[in-house]
Design a protein around this motif. Structure first.
Motif, PDB file in Angstrom:
ATOM      1  N   GLN B 243       0.850  -1.195   0.000  1.00  0.00           N
ATOM      2  CA  GLN B 243       0.000   0.000   0.000  1.00  0.00           C
ATOM      3  C   GLN B 243       0.880   1.237   0.000  1.00  0.00           C
ATOM      4  N   TYR B 244       1.896   1.175   0.885  1.00  0.00           N
ATOM      5  CA  TYR B 244       2.801   2.305   1.050  1.00  0.00           C
ATOM      6  C   TYR B 244       3.435   2.668  -0.291  1.00  0.00           C
ATOM      7  N   LYS B 245       3.895   1.616  -1.001  1.00  0.00           N
ATOM      8  CA  LYS B 245       4.563   1.876  -2.281  1.00  0.00           C
ATOM      9  C   LYS B 245       3.599   2.471  -3.288  1.00  0.00           C
ATOM     10  N   ALA B 246       2.351   1.907  -3.294  1.00  0.00           N
ATOM     11  CA  ALA B 246       1.367   2.390  -4.256  1.00  0.00           C
ATOM     12  C   ALA B 246       1.038   3.856  -3.993  1.00  0.00           C
ATOM     13  N   VAL B 247       0.847   4.199  -2.699  1.00  0.00           N
ATOM     14  CA  VAL B 247       0.494   5.585  -2.375  1.00  0.00           C
ATOM     15  C   VAL B 247       1.661   6.509  -2.694  1.00  0.00           C
ATOM     16  N   GLU B 248       2.873   5.995  -2.480  1.00  0.00           N
ATOM     17  CA  GLU B 248       4.042   6.814  -2.793  1.00  0.00           C
ATOM     18  C   GLU B 248       4.083   7.127  -4.290  1.00  0.00           C
ATOM     19  N   ALA B 249       3.753   6.112  -5.108  1.00  0.00           N
ATOM     20  CA  ALA B 249       3.715   6.342  -6.563  1.00  0.00           C
ATOM     21  C   ALA B 249       2.669   7.397  -6.892  1.00  0.00           C
ATOM     22  N   LEU B 250       1.511   7.263  -6.233  1.00  0.00           N
ATOM     23  CA  LEU B 250       0.438   8.232  -6.454  1.00  0.00           C
ATOM     24  C   LEU B 250       0.904   9.642  -6.067  1.00  0.00           C
ATOM     25  N   ALA B 251       1.621   9.709  -4.943  1.00  0.00           N
ATOM     26  CA  ALA B 251       2.079  11.017  -4.461  1.00  0.00           C
ATOM     27  C   ALA B 251       3.026  11.658  -5.473  1.00  0.00           C
ATOM     28  N   SER B 252       3.897  10.841  -6.080  1.00  0.00           N
ATOM     29  CA  SER B 252       4.831  11.468  -7.021  1.00  0.00           C
ATOM     30  C   SER B 252       4.091  11.927  -8.277  1.00  0.00           C
ATOM     31  N   LEU B 253       3.037  11.177  -8.665  1.00  0.00           N
ATOM     32  CA  LEU B 253       2.218  11.632  -9.805  1.00  0.00           C
ATOM     33  C   LEU B 253       1.552  12.969  -9.485  1.00  0.00           C
ATOM     34  N   ALA B 254       0.978  13.037  -8.273  1.00  0.00           N
ATOM     35  CA  ALA B 254       0.283  14.269  -7.872  1.00  0.00           C
ATOM     36  C   ALA B 254       1.264  15.431  -7.805  1.00  0.00           C
ATOM     37  N   ALA B 255       2.493  15.158  -7.341  1.00  0.00           N
ATOM     38  CA  ALA B 255       3.498  16.220  -7.236  1.00  0.00           C
ATOM     39  C   ALA B 255       3.818  16.789  -8.614  1.00  0.00           C
ATOM     40  N   LEU B 256       4.023  15.869  -9.569  1.00  0.00           N
ATOM     41  CA  LEU B 256       4.315  16.317 -10.943  1.00  0.00           C
ATOM     42  C   LEU B 256       3.182  17.182 -11.471  1.00  0.00           C
ATOM     43  N   ALA B 257       1.934  16.704 -11.202  1.00  0.00           N
ATOM     44  CA  ALA B 257       0.775  17.437 -11.717  1.00  0.00           C
ATOM     45  C   ALA B 257       0.680  18.820 -11.080  1.00  0.00           C
ATOM     46  N   LEU B 258       0.953  18.893  -9.772  1.00  0.00           N
ATOM     47  CA  LEU B 258       0.882  20.192  -9.090  1.00  0.00           C
ATOM     48  C   LEU B 258       1.938  21.142  -9.650  1.00  0.00           C
ATOM     49  N   GLU B 259       3.123  20.580  -9.906  1.00  0.00           N
ATOM     50  CA  GLU B 259       4.194  21.421 -10.454  1.00  0.00           C
ATOM     51  C   GLU B 259       3.788  21.940 -11.842  1.00  0.00           C
ATOM     52  N   ARG B 260       3.217  21.024 -12.618  1.00  0.00           N
ATOM     53  CA  ARG B 260       2.782  21.413 -13.966  1.00  0.00           C
ATOM     54  C   ARG B 260       1.739  22.532 -13.872  1.00  0.00           C
ATOM     55  N   LEU B 261       0.757  22.343 -12.961  1.00  0.00           N
ATOM     56  CA  LEU B 261      -0.286  23.364 -12.792  1.00  0.00           C
ATOM     57  C   LEU B 261       0.335  24.691 -12.383  1.00  0.00           C
ATOM     58  N   HIS B 262       1.320  24.606 -11.461  1.00  0.00           N
ATOM     59  CA  HIS B 262       1.961  25.830 -10.962  1.00  0.00           C
ATOM     60  C   HIS B 262       2.597  26.597 -12.108  1.00  0.00           C
ATOM     61  N   TYR B 263       3.346  25.879 -12.964  1.00  0.00           N
ATOM     62  CA  TYR B 263       4.032  26.562 -14.058  1.00  0.00           C
ATOM     63  C   TYR B 263       3.041  27.067 -15.100  1.00  0.00           C
ATOM     64  N   ALA B 264       2.013  26.250 -15.342  1.00  0.00           N
ATOM     65  CA  ALA B 264       1.003  26.682 -16.320  1.00  0.00           C
ATOM     66  C   ALA B 264       0.350  27.976 -15.838  1.00  0.00           C
ATOM     67  N   GLU B 265       0.057  28.018 -14.531  1.00  0.00           N
ATOM     68  CA  GLU B 265      -0.582  29.195 -13.948  1.00  0.00           C
ATOM     69  C   GLU B 265       0.336  30.410 -14.053  1.00  0.00           C
ATOM     70  N   ASN B 266       1.618  30.170 -13.726  1.00  0.00           N
ATOM     71  CA  ASN B 266       2.592  31.263 -13.800  1.00  0.00           C
ATOM     72  C   ASN B 266       2.694  31.801 -15.211  1.00  0.00           C
TER      73      ASN B 266
END
Lengths: 234, 509
Positions: B243-266
């Motif tokens: 579970q831990y590994k799966a959630v960690e993978a999810l977290a890194s996906l979400a991080a990438l998406a947040l970064e993308r949103l941040h730059y798109a917004e900027n």
């Protein structure tokens, strides 16, 4: 060169402005010919060989700076620029392209006539100014490299002298900072334009009666300097 | 309740399996019995072995053991001589029984291992598919809510819920409203720790009741973009290793998406700002041109008339002069407004250059005294002022405005002075006049737009002059203030004295 009264060419797209500019020119006993566009202006300048060009920088068909560049290829006629823009860079571009003086719109008729008079006088004197120059209580003999103030010789450093020569040989003209730096310090020194200001200050100390209120070596703020042999009469 | 039902149905199934094993053995015996005189005993044993094998394959270990016992018993009773006699002591039958048992057990073991592998593969495939779907949804997300929804969908398949906390530019975590619940203080602490330390933080197991149990930092390339706080949907869920590994993978996906949103917004914000600035600048430019042209005509034509004083009736010439002066005043107002708009815009560039201060004093005096030739200004500049780094056009504007004010408000003949001296790291400039003072209590507001001293409607002006001075001086990093001193008014401003570039002056001859 011209036995008739001098001919002035007014290149301005606004007919009402053309109208009073021409009327002021006639009051200075000039003949005036009018052009409403850059193309027509260049055509008239080539055909009529005017003694003076009054040019609006904001022409509809062409940039005024381009007009000056093209005119300068084959003519040394004095150019007075009229600019509605308050940004100095436009005026600097026009002056660097070869314009002699500028007026910012709106301007008074007195101002316009004074500039026109000065330019026509310079044109008449052109060529036989000789080596002797005088302004205020200063006399300069460029042939013998001697500058006197109230009869006493003034010592100038080589750079100060070079700068003074540029000013004396371009009386009444607005000289941009870039022009003066190129002539005195050589091209490639334009970032060091504080040198120019410091040297102008030193010349004023040595030659002006009241250096904080210069009467001859005048600052055109943001653009450059102008040497005025006679105090302006307005 | 449902648990009991499940248990019962499992039990029924087990009983049915054992029954089926018994039936299979009996059937084998029934088929083989009529053939006992035509077949050799080993052949019949093979039939029973087949039965045990099939039972082991389809029904599992327990039924296979039962089938082994039963097969040996049936074989012994019906086929081996003497018939109808059960005898287990025979070493030969013991071997037959051992082989059958071994076949049954090994087969059952192999089958169950294969089944486990299949299950495992299926689970992994499902896992990959879910992660892929989450990745697809997150990659396509246009805002934080969509990222959170995709993450929650993924987590809910594993009995988990999630909260997304986004780190702002000041590194403060903002709880997203779509989360499973509002985080408590302990959970917030856990999230803060995860964000600051950029590492996984498990919550205190004592606060488990429905609260976040683990916080995953959303690590992107440049910085931690936020925290994914994972909440169990029921009390039994724990975060196992996979579970831990799966959630960690999810977290890194979400991080990438947040970064993308941040730059798109900027990027979008920057684009809007540039477009805004371009529009503002082009509006100002065309406004300036379009208003100056008719004003130029007005000033020029009125001035032409006024200049012909000799040929005009006196009042007509006077009228022309008034029109000219009013048009000039209007131009001054227009310039002030446009300048103020330019100064207020973020991109107004200062063209600062190193220059002696007296240069700009001289040009300002020339301009100011042109306007009011009857006024005289006393100049007091300290000797040896350093070079100052400023925009000459703008500082000339400040000096002209201040002198203009002094001319306007001081009585004719009053002393007006302009002084400059260096005090520590600043150049201090003052413009003072004798005679009239600023209205008491209204000094500070005078630097605001459109504010003027009281009862002065007879003096022209719009209250822009000092506001422009303030904007210019502050843009240079200086300050400006006004004060009354013994019998007069003073405005003082400062400009920073920085380290000037060296000037190598030639030796005097």
């Amino acid at each position: 060169m011209n036995t008739l009264s001098p001919l002035a060419l007014v290149v301005e797209d606004e007919p009402q402005i053309r109208r009073f500019v021409c009327s002021a020119l006639r009051d200075e006993s000039c003949r005036a010919s009018e052009a409403g566009s850059a193309a027509q202006g260049l055509d008239l300048a080539a055909r009529e060989q005017p003694d003076l060009v009054v040019l609006d920088l904001g022409l509809p068909d062409r940039d005024g700076v381009d007009f000056i560049r093209e005119l300068r290829v084959w003519s040394a006629v004095p150019v007075l620029v009229l600019s509605a823009r308050t940004v100095e860079s436009d005026k600097i571009a026009a002056l660097d392209a070869g314009a002699d003086d500028y007026l910012t719109k709106p301007f008074g008729i007195g101002e316009l006539r004074a500039r026109v008079r000065a330019m026509l006088r310079r044109r008449q004197m052109h060529g036989d100014a000789g080596a002797l120059h005088a302004f205020g209580d200063v006399e300069a003999d460029l042939a013998r490299h001697i500058v006197r103030r109230a009869g006493a010789e003034v010592h100038l450093t080589p750079q100060e002298y070079k700068l003074l020569v540029q000013l004396l040989t371009n009386p009444g003209r607005v000289l941009t900072q870039a022009f003066l730096i190129d002539k005195v310090w050589g091209p490639g020194n334009r970032e060091n334009n504080h040198y120019l200001r410091v040297y102008v200050g030193r010349l004023r100390q040595k030659l002006e009666a009241d250096p904080t209120r210069p009467r001859h070596i005048l600052t055109e703020t943001g653009i450059g300097y102008r040497f005025q042999p006679q105090e302006a009469t307005r | 309740m449902s648990f009991a039902v499940t248990m019962q149905s499992a039990f029924t199934r087990r009983v049915a399996d054992y029954g089926a094993a018994v039936v299979a053995c009996c059937l084998t015996a029934a088929v083989a019995f009529p053939l006992r005189n035509h077949l050799d005993l080993p052949d019949i044993v093979m039939l029973f072995l087949l039965a045990v094998f099939l039972v082991a394959t389809f029904l599992g270990r327990g039924p296979a053991v039962v089938a082994s016992f039963l097969s040996v018993a049936l074989f012994d009773y019906y086929f081996d001589t003497p018939h109808h006699f059960l005898f287990f002591g025979d070493a030969e039958h013991l071997l037959t029984f051992a082989i059958m048992l071994a076949v049954g057990l090994v087969t059952a073991q192999l089958v169950s291992r294969a089944a486990a592998r299949t299950d495992d593969a299926r689970a992994r495939e499902r896992e990959t598919r879910q992660l892929y779907e989450a990745a697809r949804d997150i990659a396509g997300a246009h805002d934080v809510t969509q990222i959170l929804e995709a993450a929650q969908h993924y987590l809910s398949n594993r009995g988990l819920g999630g909260n997304l906390l986004v780190a702002g530019d000041d590194d403060r975590l903002v709880d997203h409203p779509g989360g499973h619940h509002v985080l408590g203080i302990a959970e917030s602490g856990c999230a803060e720790a995860a964000c600051r330390g950029s590492e996984f933080v498990a919550a205190d197991p004592r606060d488990l009741a429905g609260a976040a149990i683990a916080c995953f930092p959303l690590r992107a390339a440049t910085r931690v973009r936020g925290v994914l706080a994972v909440t169990p949907l029921d009390d039994h869920t724990r975060l196992a290793d996979e579970q831990y590994k799966a959630v960690e993978a999810l977290a890194s996906l979400a991080a990438l998406a947040l970064e993308r949103l941040h730059y798109a917004e900027n990027a979008q914000r920057a684009e809007i700002m540039v477009a805004d600035e371009r529009l503002r600048s082009s509006v100002l430019t065309s406004l300036s041109h379009d208003l100056r042209t008719p004003l130029t005509t007005l000033v020029g034509l009125a001035d032409t008339l006024a200049e012909r004083r000799a040929t005009l009736p006196a009042d007509a010439a006077e009228t022309a002069g008034i029109i000219r002066d009013q048009a000039q005043a209007m131009h001054k107002l227009l310039s002030d407004l446009l300048d103020m708009a330019r100064l207020k815009s973020a991109s107004a560039p200062l063209r600062r250059e190193w220059q002696p201060f007296e240069d700009v004093v001289g040009s300002s005096l020339r301009l100011a005294e042109n306007v009011a030739p009857d006024r005289h200004v006393t100049i007091d500049l300290a000797p040896d002022l350093p070079l100052i780094f400023f925009d000459a056009v703008l500082i000339e504007r400040v000096l002209c405005n201040l002198l203009d004010n002094a001319f306007k408000y001081a009585r004719p003949g009053a002393r007006i002075s302009l002084a400059a001296r260096q005090s520590s790291a600043h150049l201090e400039v003052s413009v003072c006049n004798d005679g009239s003072e600023f209205p008491a209590g209204r000094i500070e507001p005078m630097f605001d737009l459109f504010v003027r001293g009281a009862n002065e409607s007879c003096i022209p002006g719009a209250g822009l002059g000092l506001a422009i001075c303030k904007a210019i001086v502050e843009a240079h990093g200086g300050s400006i203030r006004a004060e009354n001193r013994a019998g007069g008014a003073c405005v003082r401003f400062t400009l920073p004295c920085l380290t000037p570039p060296p000037v190598a002056i030639e030796d005097e001859p």
